[in-house]
Design an enzyme around this catalytic site. Structure first.
Site, PDB file in Angstrom:
ATOM      1  N   GLY A   1     -31.056 118.601  21.338  1.00 16.12           N
ATOM      2  CA  GLY A   1     -31.444 118.238  19.970  1.00 16.12           C
ATOM      3  C   GLY A   1     -32.780 117.538  19.961  1.00 16.12           C
ATOM      4  O   GLY A   1     -33.244 117.033  20.984  1.00 16.12           O
TER       5      GLY A   1
ATOM      6  N   GLY B   1     -37.469 113.180  14.778  1.00 16.87           N
ATOM      7  CA  GLY B   1     -38.630 112.296  14.729  1.00 16.87           C
ATOM      8  C   GLY B   1     -38.540 111.179  15.748  1.00 16.87           C
ATOM      9  O   GLY B   1     -39.556 110.684  16.257  1.00 16.87           O
TER      10      GLY B   1
ATOM     11  N   ASP C   1     -28.141 108.058   5.354  1.00 11.53           N
ATOM     12  CA  ASP C   1     -28.714 109.344   5.771  1.00 11.53           C
ATOM     13  C   ASP C   1     -27.604 110.372   5.951  1.00 11.53           C
ATOM     14  O   ASP C   1     -27.535 111.061   6.967  1.00 11.53           O
ATOM     15  CB  ASP C   1     -29.519 109.178   7.067  1.00 11.53           C
ATOM     16  CG  ASP C   1     -30.597 110.251   7.211  1.00 11.53           C
ATOM     17  OD1 ASP C   1     -30.934 110.903   6.208  1.00 11.53           O
ATOM     18  OD2 ASP C   1     -31.116 110.424   8.326  1.00 11.53           O
TER      19      ASP C   1
ATOM     20  N   VAL D   1     -32.706 114.609  22.364  1.00 14.52           N
ATOM     21  CA  VAL D   1     -31.351 114.356  22.852  1.00 14.52           C
ATOM     22  C   VAL D   1     -31.082 115.302  24.018  1.00 14.52           C
ATOM     23  O   VAL D   1     -31.311 116.509  23.920  1.00 14.52           O
ATOM     24  CB  VAL D   1     -30.293 114.580  21.741  1.00 14.52           C
ATOM     25  CG1 VAL D   1     -28.894 114.284  22.291  1.00 14.52           C
ATOM     26  CG2 VAL D   1     -30.576 113.708  20.525  1.00 14.52           C
TER      27      VAL D   1
ATOM     28  N   LYS E   1     -29.763 110.096  23.911  1.00 19.20           N
ATOM     29  CA  LYS E   1     -30.873 110.126  22.945  1.00 19.20           C
ATOM     30  C   LYS E   1     -32.010 109.265  23.499  1.00 19.20           C
ATOM     31  O   LYS E   1     -31.830 108.079  23.767  1.00 19.20           O
ATOM     32  CB  LYS E   1     -30.419 109.582  21.599  1.00 19.20           C
ATOM     33  CG  LYS E   1     -31.482 109.711  20.512  1.00 19.20           C
ATOM     34  CD  LYS E   1     -31.158 108.862  19.289  1.00 19.20           C
ATOM     35  CE  LYS E   1     -30.393 109.599  18.259  1.00 19.20           C
ATOM     36  NZ  LYS E   1     -30.313 108.864  16.979  1.00 19.20           N
TER      37      LYS E   1
END
Length: 335
Positions: free
Chosen positions: A21, A24, A147, A28, A52
């Protein structure tokens, strides 16, 4: 607490092929650790984890790293992704989570060639994501997730949903205040209008984002898509006027569902979406109510055979093509 050396070992030195992944904040990586000790191990040995790694030059990356450590270190719930550890070393900020093999809801809804999720699975994901959000809202400090979107809902091998990415989470208002004021940081298309316009963040600003994701689950369309005709690029603006009309709801349903859903369940869900998308946050239902209503929707089974025959012998309203439907523009979808 992990060391940087341990995480390099677990991810094969952050090799590009380990990337699962990107955003910004950075990337990951998939890594492997021992199930009991969490010590780094060889690929395929122990349990997989998601690592991450924040961009070291990003001030926002550091802020979000601190947020994630603070919130996920404190909260434990079956519908929140589990934080296994973290690392802050040599100006590198890393987080280690449980690995969720089915990836994000976004991938399942919108990626080319993705297998269509059946109605029951979509509803289960919505309910479990609602459980995670309800838990946050009812916590001691009424945490606002800020979010809520399809890419932040991750799925395990049984399609159990877990909320991830707490980099923008914020404690809710205190001392009788209705909102907190903060810099606008959410995602366009999902962020509530009052927040985008003023920076005023309410607990029920999250409810708006939930309504948008519920609409994506119904239609199989992204919240924002510049490739659709101009009147349909913003999903909420295009769909909202028809959400209280049964025939229009049928027309906007994801064709990949092939009409395999109880019509009453779908119309009830559409009515709920409409309330979640109310312009005034005070008029949106709290997440407790949203969750209760979705649980009721789950009990609605398909209509009797005779009624279904009547429906299927009529015109195929679900597969409208042409200027009033955004589906004609989609490619690479499996049916």
């Amino acid at each position: 607490m992990f060391t940087l050396v341990e995480l390099k070992t677990a991810t094969k030195n952050f090799r590009p092929e380990s990337v699962i992944g990107e955003g910004g904040f950075g990337q990951v990586f998939k890594g492997w650790v021992d199930e009991k000790t969490l010590a780094p191990s060889r690929a395929g040995v122990g349990i997989p984890v998601a690592v991450k790694k924040s961009n070291p030059d990003s001030e926002q990356g550091l802020h979000e790293w601190q947020c994630e450590v603070r919130f996920l270190g404190k909260f434990h719930h079956p519908n929140l992704v589990k934080l296994l550890g973290y690392c802050w070393e040599e100006n590198q900020f890393l987080l280690v989570y449980e690995y969720l093999p089915k990836g994000s809801l976004e991938n399942h809804l919108f990626s080319k060639g993705a297998e269509a999720l059946p109605w029951d699975t979509r509803l289960k994901i919505a309910i479990e994501a609602a459980q995670g959000l309800t838990f946050l809202h009812n916590s001691e400090k009424s945490v606002i997730y800020r979010d809520f979107k399809a890419s932040n809902i991750l799925l395990d091998s049984n399609f159990h949903a877990k909320l991830s990415d707490f980099g923008l989470a914020k404690n809710g208002p205190i001392n009788g205040f209705s909102h907190v004021t903060t810099r606008v940081m959410g995602t366009q298309g999902y962020a509530a209008p009052e927040y985008m316009a003023t920076g005023h963040l309410y607990v029920r600003s999250d409810v708006y984002g939930f309504g948008v994701v519920l609409l994506e689950l119904l239609t199989g369309l992204r919240a924002l898509d510049p490739n659709r005709p101009s009147a349909q690029q913003n999903l909420v603006e295009w769909a909202k006027p028809g959400l209280n009309q049964k025939k229009k709801v049928q027309k906007m349903m994801d064709p990949r569902l092939e009409q395999k859903y109880p019509l009453l369940a779908v119309t009830k869900t559409a009515e709920l979406i409409l309330r979640c998308l109310e312009a005034d946050p005070k008029n949106r239902p709290p997440m407790d109510d949203v969750l209760r209503e979705l649980e009721v929707v789950r009990t609605i089974r398909d209509q009797p055979q005779e009624e279904r025959r009547k429906r299927s012998s009529g015109p195929d309203t679900n597969r409208v093509r042409g200027n009033d439907s955004p589906y004609g523009r989609r490619t690479g979808r499996t049916g």
